[in-house]
Design a protein around this motif. Structure first.
Motif, PDB file in Angstrom:
ATOM      1  N   THR A   1       0.543  -1.230   0.008  1.00 58.71           N
ATOM      2  CA  THR A   1       0.086  -0.436  -0.122  1.00 58.71           C
ATOM      3  C   THR A   1       1.113   1.238  -0.256  1.00 58.71           C
ATOM      4  OG1 THR A   1      -1.377  -0.967   0.929  1.00 58.71           O
ATOM      5  CG2 THR A   1      -2.104   1.495   1.750  1.00 58.71           C
ATOM      6  N   PHE A   2       2.429   1.469   1.029  1.00 61.57           N
ATOM      7  CA  PHE A   2       3.100   2.931   1.286  1.00 61.57           C
ATOM      8  C   PHE A   2       3.344   2.562  -0.979  1.00 61.57           C
ATOM      9  CE2 PHE A   2       6.719   3.890   1.579  1.00 61.57           C
ATOM     10  CZ  PHE A   2       6.816   5.497   2.308  1.00 61.57           C
ATOM     11  N   ASP A   3       3.900   1.630  -1.244  1.00 63.08           N
ATOM     12  CA  ASP A   3       4.576   1.829  -2.653  1.00 63.08           C
ATOM     13  C   ASP A   3       3.699   2.161  -3.716  1.00 63.08           C
ATOM     14  OD1 ASP A   3       6.993   0.606  -1.992  1.00 63.08           O
ATOM     15  OD2 ASP A   3       6.596  -1.283  -2.337  1.00 63.08           O
ATOM     16  N   LYS A   4       2.483   1.561  -3.407  1.00 60.60           N
ATOM     17  CA  LYS A   4       1.807   2.438  -4.417  1.00 60.60           C
ATOM     18  C   LYS A   4       1.024   3.477  -4.678  1.00 60.60           C
ATOM     19  CE  LYS A   4      -3.853   2.101  -4.632  1.00 60.60           C
ATOM     20  NZ  LYS A   4      -5.161   1.162  -4.109  1.00 60.60           N
ATOM     21  N   TRP A   5       1.019   4.422  -3.020  1.00 58.66           N
ATOM     22  CA  TRP A   5       1.227   5.909  -2.948  1.00 58.66           C
ATOM     23  C   TRP A   5       2.465   6.638  -3.466  1.00 58.66           C
ATOM     24  CZ3 TRP A   5      -3.536   7.548  -4.579  1.00 58.66           C
ATOM     25  CH2 TRP A   5      -4.605   6.255  -4.158  1.00 58.66           C
ATOM     26  N   PHE A   6       3.036   5.497  -2.897  1.00 58.74           N
ATOM     27  CA  PHE A   6       4.155   6.754  -2.680  1.00 58.74           C
ATOM     28  C   PHE A   6       5.959   6.358  -3.121  1.00 58.74           C
ATOM     29  CE2 PHE A   6       1.956   7.122   1.411  1.00 58.74           C
ATOM     30  CZ  PHE A   6       1.511   8.476   1.576  1.00 58.74           C
ATOM     31  N   GLY A   7       5.870   5.274  -3.322  1.00 61.16           N
ATOM     32  CA  GLY A   7       7.235   4.473  -4.314  1.00 61.16           C
ATOM     33  C   GLY A   7       7.562   4.817  -5.711  1.00 61.16           C
ATOM     34  N   ALA A   8       8.263   3.843  -6.608  1.00 58.82           N
ATOM     35  CA  ALA A   8       8.776   3.988  -7.145  1.00 58.82           C
ATOM     36  C   ALA A   8       7.666   4.161  -8.516  1.00 58.82           C
ATOM     37  CB  ALA A   8      10.008   2.630  -7.515  1.00 58.82           C
ATOM     38  N   GLY A   9       7.643   5.462  -9.659  1.00 63.65           N
ATOM     39  CA  GLY A   9       7.079   5.420 -10.372  1.00 63.65           C
ATOM     40  C   GLY A   9       5.471   6.154  -9.956  1.00 63.65           C
ATOM     41  N   THR A  10       5.639   7.063  -8.452  1.00 66.45           N
ATOM     42  CA  THR A  10       4.944   7.532  -7.754  1.00 66.45           C
ATOM     43  C   THR A  10       6.302   9.338  -8.180  1.00 66.45           C
ATOM     44  OG1 THR A  10       5.582   7.921  -5.550  1.00 66.45           O
ATOM     45  CG2 THR A  10       4.035   6.531  -6.452  1.00 66.45           C
ATOM     46  N   GLN A  11       4.837  10.247  -7.532  1.00 69.43           N
ATOM     47  CA  GLN A  11       6.144  11.657  -7.562  1.00 69.43           C
ATOM     48  C   GLN A  11       6.704  11.522  -6.589  1.00 69.43           C
ATOM     49  OE1 GLN A  11       2.693  15.264  -6.778  1.00 69.43           O
ATOM     50  NE2 GLN A  11       1.371  13.313  -6.470  1.00 69.43           N
ATOM     51  N   PHE A  12       6.023  11.171  -5.899  1.00 74.25           N
ATOM     52  CA  PHE A  12       7.238  11.309  -4.196  1.00 74.25           C
ATOM     53  C   PHE A  12       8.294  10.592  -4.523  1.00 74.25           C
ATOM     54  CE2 PHE A  12       2.793  12.256  -3.400  1.00 74.25           C
ATOM     55  CZ  PHE A  12       2.876  13.454  -2.712  1.00 74.25           C
ATOM     56  N   ASN A  13       8.897   8.727  -4.841  1.00 80.05           N
ATOM     57  CA  ASN A  13       9.719   7.683  -5.188  1.00 80.05           C
ATOM     58  C   ASN A  13      10.741   8.049  -4.090  1.00 80.05           C
ATOM     59  OD1 ASN A  13      11.328   5.773  -6.599  1.00 80.05           O
ATOM     60  ND2 ASN A  13      12.549   8.036  -7.517  1.00 80.05           N
ATOM     61  N   ILE A  14       9.684   7.399  -3.141  1.00 80.82           N
ATOM     62  CA  ILE A  14      10.578   7.291  -1.660  1.00 80.82           C
ATOM     63  C   ILE A  14      10.479   6.025  -1.208  1.00 80.82           C
ATOM     64  CG2 ILE A  14      10.071  10.164  -1.188  1.00 80.82           C
ATOM     65  CD1 ILE A  14       7.899   9.028   1.097  1.00 80.82           C
ATOM     66  N   LYS A  15      11.250   5.645   0.001  1.00 83.77           N
ATOM     67  CA  LYS A  15      11.408   4.038   0.468  1.00 83.77           C
ATOM     68  C   LYS A  15      10.730   4.481   1.943  1.00 83.77           C
ATOM     69  CE  LYS A  15      15.393   2.738  -1.630  1.00 83.77           C
ATOM     70  NZ  LYS A  15      16.796   2.038  -1.716  1.00 83.77           N
ATOM     71  N   ARG A  16       9.848   2.920   2.177  1.00 83.18           N
ATOM     72  CA  ARG A  16       8.903   2.981   3.306  1.00 83.18           C
ATOM     73  C   ARG A  16      10.073   2.594   4.162  1.00 83.18           C
ATOM     74  NH1 ARG A  16       6.126  -1.157   5.914  1.00 83.18           N
ATOM     75  NH2 ARG A  16       4.563  -0.943   7.155  1.00 83.18           N
ATOM     76  N   GLU A  17      10.456   3.330   5.525  1.00 77.63           N
ATOM     77  CA  GLU A  17      11.657   3.363   6.345  1.00 77.63           C
ATOM     78  C   GLU A  17      10.955   3.661   7.885  1.00 77.63           C
ATOM     79  OE1 GLU A  17      14.123   6.966   5.671  1.00 77.63           O
ATOM     80  OE2 GLU A  17      15.027   5.622   4.236  1.00 77.63           O
TER      81      GLU A  17
END
Length: 275
Positions: A251-267
């Protein structure tokens, strides 16, 4: 004496009527009602916002709400609420829980119960690129900064910036416009929101920059009425299940991960908030 007793009974009855809905069993209410009412903002991409194609409300916290509804076997109803209305709407019983960028603070934790954290947000500050003397949050001491009214960003600015002069707005767009117009020296908010605004302003007449380090780090949880243990346990059971199954990461990657405008990793992990 009879008059005193009658008055006392009346007062007790009134107090019971006005007591917050925390004494109610929310799970039983949901079962009787046949739907789960989740309070969310609807204006905070990518947590809860209107899909331009479908016009429906979608986002990371909407998916959390849906998981809760699915666990209860009832349909989900989203109720859109303003930042300053999150806790009042919950306490009044007009929503079953709140999943709306609800950062943990000691003051809020006295009013409501928090689930395990489902997001962790660095709170940072945007300033104009042209303000070369502003390099860190400490440089805003004694200056005016904007924030969303009733947000933990506003509280954090008051707490962490000496002699700051907060100017509050009902939504992020107003707070950001004040920064662009030079009415304030900084805009305090969640890193994700500020990164998006920074990207949007990159080619504008007023580019902006993020000041480092973060002003403070804020865990977010689902808000539950104070003392509503059964509802709190249900929320935590669902969130912990999402973590264990890997659904939380997906769910995190869907909204924040690679391919999104944020492109961040879950930490972070879904776990108890340690205030």
């Amino acid at each position: 004496m009879k008059t005193f007793i009658s008055s006392f009974v009346a007062i007790v009855g009134l107090a019971a009527t006005l007591a917050p809905a925390a004494n109610a069993d929310t799970l039983q209410d949901i079962k009787a009602r046949g739907k789960f009412i989740c309070g969310t903002m609807g204006t905070a991409e990518p947590f809860s916002f209107q899909d331009p194609k479908t016009r429906g409300i979608v986002g990371y916290e909407v998916d959390v709400c849906q998981a809760l509804a699915d666990s209860l076997g009832v349909p989900l109803e989203l109720k859109l609420i303003a930042v300053e209305a999150r806790i009042p709407e919950l306490i009044a019983g007009r929503v079953d829980v709140v999943a709306a960028n609800l950062g943990w603070t000691p003051e809020r934790a006295k009013q409501i119960d928090y689930s395990h954290q489902h997001f962790v947000s660095p709170q940072k500050i945007l300033s104009r690129e042209s303000d070369k003397d502003l390099k860190a949050p400490a440089d805003l001491a004694g200056k005016r900064v904007s924030a969303v009214r009733g947000s933990s960003s506003e509280q954090g600015a008051r707490k962490n910036i000496p002699n700051v002069d907060p100017v509050t707005f009902k939504d992020p767009s107003g707070a950001f416009l004040a920064l662009q117009q030079g009415k304030v020296s900084g805009f305090v908010g969640s890193e994700l929101m500020l990164v998006k605004l920074q990207n949007q302003a990159a080619s504008s007449a007023v580019p902006v920059k993020l000041l480092e380090p973060a002003l403070f780090i804020e865990p977010w949880g689902v808000g539950v009425r104070k003392g509503d243990t059964a509802m709190l346990n249900q929320v935590n059971k669902v969130l912990d299940g999402m973590e264990a199954s890997g659904q939380a990461s997906k769910t995190f990657d869907k909204w924040f991960g690679a391919g999104t405008q944020f492109n961040i990793k879950r930490e972070f992990r879904i776990e108890e908030i340690k205030g």
